[in-house]
Design a protein around this motif. Structure first.
Motif, mmCIF file in Angstrom:
data_model
loop_
_atom_site.group_PDB
_atom_site.id
_atom_site.type_symbol
_atom_site.label_atom_id
_atom_site.label_comp_id
_atom_site.label_asym_id
_atom_site.label_seq_id
_atom_site.Cartn_x
_atom_site.Cartn_y
_atom_site.Cartn_z
ATOM 1 N N ASN A 79 0.837 -1.210 0.000
ATOM 2 C CA ASN A 79 0.000 0.000 0.000
ATOM 3 C C ASN A 79 0.870 1.257 0.000
ATOM 4 O OD1 ASN A 79 -2.077 -1.806 0.088
ATOM 5 N ND2 ASN A 79 -2.942 -1.115 2.020
ATOM 6 N N TYR A 133 -5.624 -11.579 -5.908
ATOM 7 C CA TYR A 133 -5.382 -11.299 -7.328
ATOM 8 C C TYR A 133 -3.863 -11.274 -7.513
ATOM 9 C CZ TYR A 133 -10.284 -9.925 -7.513
ATOM 10 O OH TYR A 133 -11.662 -9.914 -7.442
ATOM 11 N N GLN A 134 -3.328 -12.272 -8.213
ATOM 12 C CA GLN A 134 -1.899 -12.367 -8.460
ATOM 13 C C GLN A 134 -1.656 -12.164 -9.951
ATOM 14 O OE1 GLN A 134 0.238 -15.323 -5.902
ATOM 15 N NE2 GLN A 134 -1.782 -16.270 -5.761
ATOM 16 N N ARG A 138 -7.123 -14.707 -10.406
ATOM 17 C CA ARG A 138 -7.931 -14.538 -9.213
ATOM 18 C C ARG A 138 -8.040 -15.872 -8.479
ATOM 19 N NH1 ARG A 138 -14.377 -12.876 -9.243
ATOM 20 N NH2 ARG A 138 -14.698 -12.857 -6.971
ATOM 21 N N ARG A 209 2.985 -8.780 -8.819
ATOM 22 C CA ARG A 209 2.149 -7.920 -7.989
ATOM 23 C C ARG A 209 0.960 -8.742 -7.501
ATOM 24 N NH1 ARG A 209 1.020 -6.798 -13.258
ATOM 25 N NH2 ARG A 209 -1.183 -6.712 -13.865
ATOM 26 N N ALA A 211 -2.906 -8.409 -4.915
ATOM 27 C CA ALA A 211 -3.838 -7.698 -4.048
ATOM 28 C C ALA A 211 -4.561 -8.735 -3.210
ATOM 29 C CB ALA A 211 -4.831 -6.877 -4.868
ATOM 30 N N PRO A 234 -8.249 -3.446 0.575
ATOM 31 C CA PRO A 234 -7.337 -4.534 0.222
ATOM 32 C C PRO A 234 -5.875 -4.137 0.360
ATOM 33 C CG PRO A 234 -8.134 -3.477 -1.759
ATOM 34 C CD PRO A 234 -8.859 -2.833 -0.621
ATOM 35 N N ARG A 236 -2.246 -4.088 -1.273
ATOM 36 C CA ARG A 236 -1.685 -4.084 -2.625
ATOM 37 C C ARG A 236 -0.163 -4.139 -2.524
ATOM 38 N NH1 ARG A 236 -5.951 -3.080 -5.885
ATOM 39 N NH2 ARG A 236 -7.723 -1.958 -4.962
ATOM 40 N N GLN A 238 3.491 -4.623 -4.549
ATOM 41 C CA GLN A 238 4.171 -4.534 -5.839
ATOM 42 C C GLN A 238 5.581 -4.011 -5.614
ATOM 43 O OE1 GLN A 238 1.351 -1.840 -7.639
ATOM 44 N NE2 GLN A 238 2.671 -0.066 -7.281
#
Length: 257
Positions: A79, A133-134, A138, A209, A211, A234, A236, A238
């Motif tokens: 985040n 979510y990669q 999903r 990345r 989520a 969520p 996140r 990355q």
């Protein structure tokens, strides 16, 4: 996050004494700048400093820093917040809470960290229902722990593979299969012996990345490089858009993963 025990700036380098959580806080400020981060390994585990091939002896590390060279690395963000080694939700943040309570009472010793892990597993509660979510995939899963690694050194210490993915600017994601206290005790024993089975014990993926959402939750305790905090969902995760410049010991740049 606790402030660093000591932080001073000399010329174009920032010298830092503290654990991985303190180092991550300074790295967040330095990422994308020309200042180089030099780390003395004086925390509990020192995964980041050891991953840079720094000697564990403080005097030897200081000499290595003085003779070292700057090198740019990619770091992760949660985040928007920089992390260096790992992010975890579920059982691991609970372990950190137990560990900090032990440290406050008895002092900062690695043995206490392992005993805190055992106590937390014995008090294990219900798993989380997560939606992940990669990259473009999903996934829905019921799991007691998600662990996202960015440190090839730390992965090597516990046996799971993934160093090549780290070098390829990916994360290594572990989702625990185990649903019971006994199952987690067995997993902890396999980690100690470096015999984790990726099919039986954990689901492993290597996204660039991801989520994460958790059913019924708007925020959740998160472990971030050994520090425990609450973050809004969520989550996140990355790679940071900006490189972090670090000081490596002489002749060690080629060995860095």
């Amino acid at each position: 996050m606790r402030p660093p025990a000591r932080c001073a700036t000399a010329s174009a380098s920032s010298w830092l004494r503290g654990g991985d959580g303190s180092v991550a806080g300074v790295a967040h400020a330095l990422a994308g700048t020309q200042a180089a981060l030099a780390v003395l390994p004086l925390g509990t585990f020192n995964y980041f400093a050891r991953g840079l091939n720094m000697p564990e002896d403080p005097e030897a590390a200081a000499r290595a820093i003085l003779d070292g060279q700057p090198h740019d690395i990619r770091v992760g963000t949660l985040n928007g917040r920089v992390f260096l080694n790992n992010v975890a939700i579920g059982l691991y943040p609970a372990i950190l809470e137990e560990r900090e309570a032990s440290y406050a009472r008895f002092g900062r010793y690695r043995l206490l960290a392992h005993l805190a892990s055992l106590r937390t597993i014995l008090r294990f509660q219900a798993p989380h229902r997560m939606e992940l979510y990669q990259d473009e995939t999903r996934m829905r899963i019921r799991t007691p722990m998600l662990f996202v690694a960015r440190s090839a050194y730390q992965l090597d210490q516990f046996g799971p593979e993934g160093g090549e993915a780290i070098s390829d600017d990916r994360f290594v994601v572990f989702l625990a299969h185990q649903q019971t206290r006994l199952g987690f005790l067995r997993l902890a024993w396999r980690l100690i012996r470096k015999r984790v089975d990726h099919g039986r014990d954990v689901i492993v993926s290597t996204p660039r990345r991801l989520a994460v959402a958790v059913r019924g939750r708007r925020q959740i305790p998160v472990a971030l490089d050994g520090e425990k905090l609450k973050m809004k969902l969520p989550l996140r995760i990355q790679l940071n858009d900006h490189a972090l410049r670090v000081i490596l010991p002489p002749d060690k740049a080629g060995a860095l993963k």
